[in-house]
Scaffold this active site. Structure first.
Site, PDB file in Angstrom:
ATOM      1  N   ASP A 172       1.227  -1.497   0.146  1.00  0.00           N
ATOM      2  CA  ASP A 172       0.043   0.015  -0.071  1.00  0.00           C
ATOM      3  C   ASP A 172       0.996   1.267  -0.223  1.00  0.00           C
ATOM      4  OD1 ASP A 172      -2.026   1.850  -0.128  1.00  0.00           O
ATOM      5  OD2 ASP A 172      -2.687   1.159   2.103  1.00  0.00           O
ATOM      6  N   ASP A 197      -0.411  -3.940   6.810  1.00  0.00           N
ATOM      7  CA  ASP A 197      -0.329  -4.235   8.157  1.00  0.00           C
ATOM      8  C   ASP A 197      -1.877  -4.730   8.536  1.00  0.00           C
ATOM      9  OD1 ASP A 197      -1.816  -2.119   7.390  1.00  0.00           O
ATOM     10  OD2 ASP A 197      -0.048  -0.675   8.136  1.00  0.00           O
ATOM     11  N   ASP A 247      -5.105  -7.093   4.614  1.00  0.00           N
ATOM     12  CA  ASP A 247      -4.167  -7.515   3.848  1.00  0.00           C
ATOM     13  C   ASP A 247      -3.747  -8.481   4.420  1.00  0.00           C
ATOM     14  OD1 ASP A 247      -3.456  -5.051   2.452  1.00  0.00           O
ATOM     15  OD2 ASP A 247      -2.757  -4.271   4.759  1.00  0.00           O
ATOM     16  N   ASP A 266      35.741 -31.119   5.262  1.00  0.00           N
ATOM     17  CA  ASP A 266      34.521 -29.930   5.959  1.00  0.00           C
ATOM     18  C   ASP A 266      34.853 -29.157   7.279  1.00  0.00           C
ATOM     19  OD1 ASP A 266      32.436 -31.478   4.773  1.00  0.00           O
ATOM     20  OD2 ASP A 266      32.659 -33.003   6.589  1.00  0.00           O
TER      21      ASP A 266
END
Length: 593
Positions: free
Chosen positions: A78, A340, A344, A437
């Protein structure tokens, strides 16, 4: 020559010994080709990423969402609070003629005060302004009777109040939705039937305010509504207008997002005029704004053809927003959605990565994967970069493991055919795997090239098979020839020398693979590893030969200095070959990691 005839028991013991040795050797090979560090590398990378994001005002709810954050190429959000300061202030309260009218403010205050839903930014701005200007005293004259709550389809809210004289319905909402229920208009003290000309004047005044960046809310009213609580036959009375200025740094952040391959799409419920004004200020394209009502007229197939070139969607309801997010995903994009509010939640759940703010509603936060403590696109930008860094270091390990382990297994297979003894004992293979490793523990802390961070990175394992090459096997075979014909490690009595020599050669070349795989650039010259990774590689390279000579358990021997001369030649040759192959690979496939 004396021929010794073995009894059945001796034959059986020899066969058992050979079988046990073969099983141990096979198991050691299996352990060697298994990327056993993958779970640790993966978890350390993600944990380190979440810690880095926490320092940048981002909380990760789902740890695997970090990589998705780095993969997004479309961010839907938005405009309010993202492009703007999220601190709207009431600027105007005017009637249909454009004249300031305090009664408009009183009606707006009544509607916001008595509305029982969640107070949005508009409501809070009206209530704050009303209290500052003592409009709240006006409330004492009225008693609330009923209300029709706001919803995202109607885009308006109505309340019914009673005073000493009459009942009154007051409706507040989007201009076009309020106009659609009005049949009359109040001009000064007169109420007349609304005409098309009146509507054009109203829309023009609203557009002028919206073009100045204001959010415009319309108001309507009707009296004697106790027996008619429907939103119809109402009187248009005026507007309230609000200003929410653009954030100062948002234009630069949008540009930075675009530079790393993330396109920002604005999905808002606001009118297109105010939206266009703000978007123009921050540098977003507004030549093709789509409205929610236009979207509803198109099928999914038709909509997919046009949304790629659209950056701004206005007058959107929650279902329309969710639809746009879904269609972008179907077009092959990785979509992030930032929201928010309760409305939404569908889009947050549908998106590949849902982002909400700490002040969001509980429903929005529940539907999100990531929560940012500051509503800012800069925080999202930092998150995208960190996500790509995490992905890059995970892929480094995967490709290092494949390129090194496959080559070693191929070398072992070749050597086992021609050598009269094992090229490495099982315990030596396990030790080599452990040391290699150990050196890779620093990968989650490694640097990532800036060029790598500039493009979205989807999780893709298709090209991993390309790294299962035999480049290291070429060097191994050359090393076998040197050990056998030059250094003389060609008899059963010299097998310990052969095994020790190949152990060191194989380990050092594996360590060089780390430097070559970790970057598409020239290692050491154009790209350097982190201090932690460098330290672990150097430790493994220097201390391993020293320790091997001190520990007798692994059947190693002390090698003559001439071996190390050949080792340096082999390592330099291997390094040069890998650089050439890497250049060819990048030219063909246009990527490395």
């Amino acid at each position: 020559m004396r021929i010794v005839k073995l009894d059945d028991t001796s034959k059986k013991n020899i066969l058992n010994d050979l079988l046990n040795e073969a099983i141990l050797f096979a198991l050691s090979v299996a352990v060697g080709i298994t990327p056993s560090m993958l779970p640790m590398i993966l978890n350390v990378n993600l944990t380190k990423g979440s810690q880095a994001l926490a320092k940048k005002n981002t909380l990760v709810k789902k740890i695997d969402a970090i990589q998705n954050l780095g993969a997004i190429d479309i961010l839907c959000t938005d405009k309010t609070g993202t492009l703007t300061e999220n601190k709207i202030v009431l600027q105007k309260y005017i009637d249909a003629r454009g004249i300031e009218n305090k009664s408009i403010l009183e009606y707006a205050y009544l509607n916001s005060y008595y509305g029982t839903g969640l107070k949005n930014l508009v409501d809070r701005a009206i209530l704050t302004y009303g209290k500052e200007n003592k409009i709240d005293e006006y409330i004492e004259k009225y008693e609330k009777i009923d209300e029709i709550p706001f919803d995202y389809n109607r885009k308006r809210q109505s309340i019914i109040v009673k005073n000493s004289k009459s009942y009154r319905m007051i409706t507040k909402g989007a201009l076009e939705e309020v106009l659609s229920v009005c049949t009359k208009i109040k001009l000064g003290q007169k109420v007349v039937n609304i005409t098309k000309e009146h509507e054009n004047i109203i829309e023009e005044k609203a557009r002028q305010m919206a073009d100045n960046g204001m959010q415009v809310i319309a108001l309507a009213s009707k009296t004697n509504c106790l027996n008619d609580i429907l939103e119809k036959d109402m009187v248009f009375i005026g507007f309230v207008a609000f200003l929410d200025p653009a954030k100062k740094d948002v234009k630069e952040t949008l540009k930075n997002l675009a530079n790393i391959g993330v396109r920002t799409k604005i999905l808002t419920g606001d009118n297109p005029y105010a939206t266009k004004n703000i978007c123009n200020l921050v540098g977003l394209r507004t030549d093709n704004i789509m409205l929610g009502k236009d979207i509803d007229l198109l099928s999914d197939k038709e909509l997919k053809k046009c949304i790629e070139d659209v950056s701004v969607f206005a007058r959107m309801n929650p279902l329309q927003k969710e639809r746009i997010v879904r269609l972008y995903k179907e077009l092959g994009h990785v979509v992030g959605y930032m929201g928010d509010g309760v409305n939404d939640a569908p889009s947050l759940a549908t998106a590949d990565i849902g982002i909400s703010v700490n002040s969001a509603t509980s429903i929005a936060k529940e539907a999100s994967d990531i929560i940012i403590l500051k509503q800012s696109l800069k925080v999202v930008y930092d998150g995208v970069i960190e996500g790509r860094r995490v992905y890059g270091n995970i892929m480094k390990y995967m490709k290092m493991a494949l390129s090194a382990d496959f080559g070693d297994v191929f070398s072992i297979m070749i050597s086992s055919i021609f050598l009269p003894f094992l090229p490495l004992l099982p315990i030596q293979m396990l030790l080599q795997d452990f040391i290699y490793d150990f050196s890779q523990i620093g990968i989650p802390y490694d640097n990532v090239d800036e060029e790598f961070l500039k493009c979205p990175k989807k999780w893709d394992t298709k090209d991993l098979s390309r790294f299962m090459g035999i480049t290291s096997s070429v060097i191994d075979c050359l090393a076998f020839l040197i050990f056998w014909f030059v250094l003389g490690y060609n008899s059963d009595g010299m097998k310990a020398y052969f095994q020790t020599a190949w152990f060191i050669t194989c380990l050092i070349t594996e360590l060089m693979i780390i430097y070559n795989v970790r970057t598409s650039k020239k290692p050491f010259i154009e790209s350097n590893a982190s201090k932690k990774l460098n330290g672990l590689i150097i430790l493994a390279s220097i201390l391993t030969p020293i320790l091997l000579h001190k520990i007798k358990t692994f059947n190693f021997v002390v090698l003559p200095p001439v071996f190390y001369l050949y080792l340096i030649i082999l390592v330099l040759l291997y390094f040069g070959i890998v650089l050439v192959i890497k250049k060819i690979y990048i030219k063909k496939y246009k990527e490395w990691l």
